[in-house]
Design an enzyme around this catalytic site. Sequence first.
Site, PDB file in Angstrom:
ATOM      1  CG  ASN A   8      12.793   1.854  15.451  1.00 24.06           C
ATOM      2  OD1 ASN A   8      13.473   1.269  16.289  1.00 24.06           O
ATOM      3  ND2 ASN A   8      11.525   1.559  15.236  1.00 24.06           N
ATOM      4  CG  ASN A   9      17.326   8.955  13.528  1.00 23.52           C
ATOM      5  OD1 ASN A   9      18.528   8.711  13.548  1.00 23.52           O
ATOM      6  ND2 ASN A   9      16.822   9.993  12.882  1.00 23.52           N
ATOM      7  CE  LYS A  12      15.856  12.356  16.375  1.00 24.42           C
ATOM      8  NZ  LYS A  12      14.438  12.546  16.724  1.00 24.42           N
ATOM      9  CG  ASP A  71      10.240  17.109  17.685  1.00 25.20           C
ATOM     10  OD1 ASP A  71      10.770  16.448  16.766  1.00 25.20           O
ATOM     11  OD2 ASP A  71       9.376  17.978  17.466  1.00 25.20           O
ATOM     12  CG  PHE A 151      21.337  12.752  11.395  1.00 30.80           C
ATOM     13  CD1 PHE A 151      20.026  13.076  11.693  1.00 30.80           C
ATOM     14  CD2 PHE A 151      22.206  12.513  12.458  1.00 30.80           C
ATOM     15  CE1 PHE A 151      19.594  13.170  13.003  1.00 30.80           C
ATOM     16  CE2 PHE A 151      21.783  12.595  13.771  1.00 30.80           C
ATOM     17  CZ  PHE A 151      20.464  12.936  14.046  1.00 30.80           C
ATOM     18  N   GLY A 152      20.681  15.162   8.814  1.00 27.29           N
ATOM     19  CA  GLY A 152      19.825  16.338   8.835  1.00 27.29           C
ATOM     20  C   GLY A 152      20.541  17.559   8.293  1.00 27.29           C
ATOM     21  CE1 TYR A 153      17.090  21.749   7.203  1.00 26.64           C
ATOM     22  CE2 TYR A 153      16.461  20.498   9.146  1.00 26.64           C
ATOM     23  CZ  TYR A 153      16.120  21.130   7.968  1.00 26.64           C
ATOM     24  OH  TYR A 153      14.804  21.159   7.550  1.00 26.64           O
ATOM     25  CG  HIS A 179      20.717  20.071  19.053  1.00 32.47           C
ATOM     26  ND1 HIS A 179      21.767  19.978  18.156  1.00 32.47           N
ATOM     27  CD2 HIS A 179      19.703  19.379  18.491  1.00 32.47           C
ATOM     28  CE1 HIS A 179      21.388  19.271  17.114  1.00 32.47           C
ATOM     29  NE2 HIS A 179      20.147  18.890  17.293  1.00 32.47           N
TER      30      HIS A 179
END
Length: 193
Positions: A8-9, A12, A71, A151-153, A179
């Site tokens: 549900n991201n 992504k 993942d 988002f994230g890193y 990636h």
Amino acid sequence: MELVFATNNAHKLFEVKEKLRLSNSNVRIISLSEIGFYDALPETGTTLQENALQKAQTLYERISRNCFADDSGLEIEALNGEPGVNSAHYAGEHRSHEDNIHLVLSKMEGISNRRACFKTVIALILDRKIHYFEGRVDGEITTEKHGIDGFGYDPIFRPVGFSQTFAELGLEEKNKIGHRGRAVEKLVSFLSN
């Protein structure tokens, strides 16, 4: 063809849907919320592949529909592959991107080897068969945050051959070299054949 994406991201979902749109694929991605699935999916594996498979298998067992899960992780050479499979929870269970970034930057302080890579593993369950697709992009960890997108890193990861971080490149460029985009390309290619 319809595939349920075990997430549900919103970031992504957008990345994957955009990649499929640009490839003119006839695959329709359905999010967990679109099928009314709000339960947490397990992520107790020790590798990205194990986590992706756990999520996909759990979802498949519950909904009996073709689905996939992914993942992703950031692996930093000088930190012996950390945060790796623990990328989302690196600074604790609160899942704060800011806390994770701060922890990485503090651990990297004074370290000259800043080589790192982002990896994504997708586990697809199609007609009860399991298929894996991996994407990888090499780069380096910057000494401070740059950019506001992504988002994230993303604000501290600069891919090889670029002077900008993922957070500065914009979604379209990131999808071309990133990636997750590379793993999705392999997934799309597989589904097209």
